[in-house]
Design an enzyme around this catalytic site. Sequence first.
Site, PDB file in Angstrom:
ATOM      1  N   ASN A 382       0.822  -1.198   0.000  1.00  0.00           N
ATOM      2  CA  ASN A 382       0.000   0.000   0.000  1.00  0.00           C
ATOM      3  C   ASN A 382       0.864   1.259   0.000  1.00  0.00           C
ATOM      4  OD1 ASN A 382      -2.916   1.074   0.351  1.00  0.00           O
ATOM      5  ND2 ASN A 382      -1.754   2.202   1.887  1.00  0.00           N
ATOM      6  N   ASP A 383       1.635   1.459   1.064  1.00  0.00           N
ATOM      7  CA  ASP A 383       2.403   2.694   1.201  1.00  0.00           C
ATOM      8  C   ASP A 383       3.424   2.871   0.087  1.00  0.00           C
ATOM      9  OD1 ASP A 383       1.035   3.238   3.563  1.00  0.00           O
ATOM     10  OD2 ASP A 383       2.466   2.080   4.751  1.00  0.00           O
ATOM     11  N   VAL A 384       4.050   1.791  -0.369  1.00  0.00           N
ATOM     12  CA  VAL A 384       5.134   1.908  -1.342  1.00  0.00           C
ATOM     13  C   VAL A 384       4.639   2.196  -2.751  1.00  0.00           C
ATOM     14  CG1 VAL A 384       6.677   0.442  -0.005  1.00  0.00           C
ATOM     15  CG2 VAL A 384       5.191  -0.598  -1.730  1.00  0.00           C
TER      16      VAL A 384
END
Length: 456
Positions: A382-384
Site C-alpha cells: 500500500n504505502d510503497v
Amino acid sequence: MSENWAAFFYLVAAVCFIVALKGLSSPRTARLGNVVGAAGALVSVLVVMAVHRPDRLVWILIAIAVGGAIGTLAAQRVAMTAMPQMVALFNGVGGAAGAMVALLELAEGTSDAVPHLAVTAFTVLIGSITFSGSLLTFAKLQEIVTGRPMVFPGMRWVAAVSVAGSLATGVWVTLTGSVLGAVLLAALTLGLGLLLVLPVGGADVPIVISLLNAFSGITVTASGYVLSNTLLIVAGTLVGASGTLLTKMMADAMGRSLVNILFGAFAGGSTLGSTTESDRPVRSGGPPDIAIQLGYARKVVVVPGYGLAVAQAQHTMRDLTDALESRGVEVTYAIHPVAGRMPGHMNVLLAEADVPYDKLKEMTEVNPEFRTTDVALVVGANDVVNPAAHTEPGSPIYGMPILEVAHAASVVFLKRSMRPGFAGIENELLYDQKTTLLFGDAKESLSKLLAAVKNL
C-alpha cells in the site's frame, strides 16, 4: 595453542566473516554466505577455548548447547512474517551481551586506564540502548504495543535530561571506574533506548531495525576493545559499517533524513495516520474478470508487499506467474527497498518460492517500465505505491520514492480490507477509475486467480 596459531585462525575467521557478508549481498549466494559465516563463528569459539582454557568449560558448553537448540528451533519455526521480529531480537541480544561483558570487566577491575574505562562506559551505553530499543521494536512489529508513533507531553525534555544524565554518568564511570555508576548508566540508557523508538512508527520501523543492527555491531566492536580481542573488533566493525550504510540507503529510499525519521514525531510530522477503514466507493472485481485482464495482457508487473508475507502466498504467487508466462505474458516483480517489515524482506520471501532472481527488479530499474505495463498486480502493498508521496506535501510519506504503478494501463489490488497501510494513510489510487480491487486473503485470492487463468 600458541599465540601465532591463534592469530592465524583469528585471521581465517575474519576472512570468513568478510566472505559471508559479501555472499549475503545477493540471493544467489546468501545460503553459502550463511554457511561460511557460521564456520567463521565456530572457528572463533574453538580458538578462544583452546587459548584461554576456561575453568567452567562444562557450563559454557551446556550454555552453548541450550542456546544452539533454542536458535535452531526458532529458525525452523519462525514464519516469514515474523522474520523482522527475530532480527530485532537478535540485535537486542547482541547489545545486551556487549553491555554485560563490559559490566563484568569493570567489576573485575581489569584496567583503570582512562581510555579503557571510556570504551567500557561507551559499550554499556550503546549496548543498553540497543537492547531496550530492539525489544520495543519487536513489540511494535508483533503488535504487542501499537505500531504508531507514541509521544507524551514533555517527552523531548525527558529525552534531553536522559541524554545529559547518561553522558554525565558515562564521564563518572570513565574517571572513577565505578561499578555503581556503570549500573546507573545501564539503567539510564535502557530508558533512552525506549525513548529513541517510541516516536517511530509506520513505514519507518524497518529503518530503525537497520539502525539498531548497526548499533549492535558497534557494541561488539567496543566490547572487542574492552576484551583486547581483535576478532570481535573486526566482526563488529563489519556489522556496524554495513548496518550504517544500509540505514543511510533506506532513509534515502524514504526520501527523508534519519533525524526526521527518529524525531519527526516530536514536531507532529512522523508516520502518524489513521487506522480507520474508508467507506468511499471503489471498483471491485471477481477472479474471472481479473484473470481475463491478466491472461490477455502483454506485460504484467507484480508488486509484492507485507500482505503477501502474512498470507504465506509466495508459492501461489509463483504458480500464478508461471501460468501467465505459459500464455506468453511477460511477468516481472517490482521490489521497493522498504516493502515489508525489514530490509530485503520481499527478496527473501520470493527467493523462498524459487522466483528467479533476474525477475526481481529494484525500484529505479522498474519505474520506467510501468508506462508500458498492461497490468500492475499489487499484492498486499500500500504505502510503497501510494501517490501521496508525490502529491500531498502534508502526508507522512511525502517525498518518499515509490513504485509508480499509477502509470500502468490498469492496476489490480489484492487486499483484505480498506484499512490504510502501515503508515496509516489512505491511498487515492484505490479510488482511481483504472483500479480494480479483489478483496480477501492473498493466498486464497491468488488461488482463485490461478484457477481462473488456467480455465481461460
